[in-house]
Design an enzyme around this catalytic site. Structure first.
Site, short mmCIF file in Angstrom:
data_model
loop_
_atom_site.label_atom_id
_atom_site.label_comp_id
_atom_site.label_asym_id
_atom_site.label_seq_id
_atom_site.Cartn_x
_atom_site.Cartn_y
_atom_site.Cartn_z
N ASP A 76 1.29 10.75 -11.94
CA ASP A 76 0.19 11.60 -11.90
C ASP A 76 0.19 12.54 -10.85
O ASP A 76 0.92 12.37 -9.64
CB ASP A 76 -1.11 10.65 -11.77
CG ASP A 76 -2.32 11.43 -11.80
OD1 ASP A 76 -2.55 12.27 -12.94
OD2 ASP A 76 -3.20 11.23 -10.74
N GLU A 104 3.63 14.52 -14.88
CA GLU A 104 2.21 15.03 -15.14
C GLU A 104 2.32 16.38 -14.49
O GLU A 104 1.57 16.54 -13.52
CB GLU A 104 1.14 14.05 -14.61
CG GLU A 104 -0.40 14.52 -15.04
CD GLU A 104 -0.80 15.44 -14.22
OE1 GLU A 104 -1.09 16.80 -14.56
OE2 GLU A 104 -1.49 15.09 -13.00
N ASP A 157 -8.73 12.83 -18.86
CA ASP A 157 -9.44 13.66 -18.23
C ASP A 157 -10.28 14.62 -19.11
O ASP A 157 -11.01 15.67 -18.60
CB ASP A 157 -8.72 14.34 -17.17
CG ASP A 157 -8.53 13.49 -15.93
OD1 ASP A 157 -9.50 12.54 -15.48
OD2 ASP A 157 -7.50 13.79 -15.21
#
Length: 496
Positions: free
Chosen positions: A294, A341, A395
């Site tokens: 991430d 990511e 998200d």
């Protein structure tokens, strides 16, 4: 990592059906793994498995530990099967709502876990002791930290008395001796989590389903990691933060995002051979087959905001560890089973770092439609094979909710033009799923909400908010009716 085309589903453990108020590692998790196998899916993507609590709004991306497991995922039914609870114990349930009520589910599970712990002494004692010895490098500090938090009525470590805040050895040894039972309880809960998780992972792997995990870049300020390794974080001598992590203004928020987490001292980490990072990654790789990194861009450069600021606007970019860090990982682990990511405000240095180590990146179809969509990196005709393509992520709004609430009529017309299809709210999710499946991206991942065509009320997270996030759940196993359609698509687009 397989080079074949594949597909998967994004569904966090908390979103599974269960009778205890929150999804767990019990029968519904095994049922979902079986469904993935029958539906021709290769990957089960989840969010971080680390502990959650109210102080961090139950976000799995802001945990009190980077290595411990989320004890609220422990299945009472599995504890019954293992002899820790009776049938009567697990008959007290919370029903099957479609949202997690964290307060109520934690109250219920706390009672069940405490009762199970009372029965543990003569049961699997040797296995528990072996676990404690094997995991001592992180478990000892974590159990002590949690006991200290309880003793200080959940106050963060930086508000503890100086002797505990600065880890005075004499005081810590005295506290440990006086709180042996509570410390043992924390360790036993971790023993149960890892036992149940590894059993589920074996089941998935036996079905040729791989677990795609998620590693947050930062850790919570109030975490055992920061408390026990203060030298590797940008803190003042009194323990207050000097530099705070976040991102500048972007698609999600015009003020940027201020995460309230300390940034790293990468010079210190480098001098230590990235020891803390290596242990963290190794521990997480025990639990998953593939790991999404991430906020990957921060490995190249990261946004640091002075601690006094109220928003993330007045931060500045700082150089991350870059190539040297990943070369160290490659030397340590041999292969790099990671996904980058690489979303948001990305610099060329981020792409160079990703491509130098041949890490697959991410494409999000919702991001593909906007101004000048023809040239967007997220529009399928611009994809390259070494990517994981998503309709949306945790998200994003659900695709149906995005179409309903966020799109202008011009963008809706662009989608119709691009797909040459009569697109509407009722079928937008199916159209998007077909697009990512048909793309050249080697892996297509779809959130469960999009497979079911659910609207914005089922959104998992709204970035930079602390409202009703991380709460959506499957209310039943009706999702199994999608099995045939998904397998047909996976076969049609050579993703089985």
């Amino acid at each position: 990592m397989t080079k074949k085309r594949s597909a998967g589903i994004l569904l966090h453990i908390s979103s599974l059906p269960s009778s205890f108020g929150i999804g767990d590692l019990g029968k519904e998790a095994y049922k979902f793994a079986d469904f993935l196998n029958r539906a021709g899916q290769r990957y089960w993507q989840i969010l971080p498995l680390t502990p959650i609590d109210a102080d961090q709004s139950y976000s799995p991306y802001s945990s009190v530990s980077s290595m411990a497991g989320n004890i609220w995922f422990i299945s009472p039914e599995k504890l019954f099967e293992d002899g820790y609870l009776s049938k009567d114990d697990i008959s007290v349930t919370q029903g099957k709502p479609d949202r997690v009520n964290y307060l109520k589910s934690i109250q219920l599970k706390s009672k069940l876990l405490a009762k199970a712990f009372k029965n543990h002494k003569a049961h699997r004692k040797a296995a528990f002791e072996a676990f404690c010895d094997r995991e001592a490098y992180w478990l000892d500090d974590f159990a002590l930290f949690m006991a200290l938090k309880s003793f200080h009525k959940s106050k963060p470590w930086y508000e503890w008395p100086e002797s505990f805040k600065q880890r005075n050895l004499k005081n810590l040894l005295k506290f440990t001796a006086e709180n042996e039972s509570e410390i043992a309880y924390v360790k036993w809960l971790q023993f149960q989590f890892f036992h149940q998780w590894k059993s589920l992972k074996r089941h998935c792997n036996d079905l040729n389903v791989q677990i795609l995990g998620d590693l947050p870049f930062y850790v919570s300020y109030d975490s055992v990691d920061v408390w026990s390794r203060q030298e590797i974080f940008k803190l003042n001598k009194n323990g207050t933060m000097a530099g705070v992590a976040g991102v500048p203004p972007d698609y999600f928020n015009e003020d940027g995002q201020l995460w309230g987490m300390p940034v790293y001292r990468w010079d210190v980490l480098k001098d230590q051979g990235y020891d803390w990072w290596l242990k963290r990654i190794r521990k997480n790789m025990e639990l998953v087959d593939l790991l999404r990194l991430d906020h990957f861009r921060a490995f190249a450069d990261y946004w640091e905001v002075p601690a006094k600021e109220k928003t993330a606007v007045r931060g500045e970019w700082k150089l991350g560890p870059g190539e040297h860090f990943f070369a160290t990982l490659k030397q340590e682990f041999g292969t790099l089973p990671f996904i980058a990511e690489d979303l948001g405000d990305i610099s060329p240095a981020v792409y160079r770092l990703r491509d130098q180590f041949k890490l697959p990146g991410m494409k999000v179809l919702q991001f593909g439609f906007g101004d000048n969509f023809e040239s967007s990196d997220h529009i399928p005709h611009n994809y390259a094979p070494n990517f994981f393509a998503y309709t949306g992520t945790h998200d994003n709004n659900t695709t149906r909710g995005w179409y309903r609430k966020e799109l202008k009529s011009r963008t809706r017309d662009d989608i119709k033009l691009y797909t040459n299809t009569s697109v509407k709210e009722e079928n937008i999710h199916e159209v998007f799923i077909r697009m990512v499946y048909a793309s050249v991206a080697k892996t297509a991942i779809v959130p469960m909400q999009d497979i079911l065509g659910l609207d914005e009320s089922t959104r998992m997270n709204i970035p930079a908010s602390t409202g009703k996030n991380w709460q959506w759940r499957l209310s039943s196993d009706d999702y199994t009716k999608e099995e045939g359609w998904l397998r047909q698509l996976a076969t049609l687009y050579n993703r089985t």
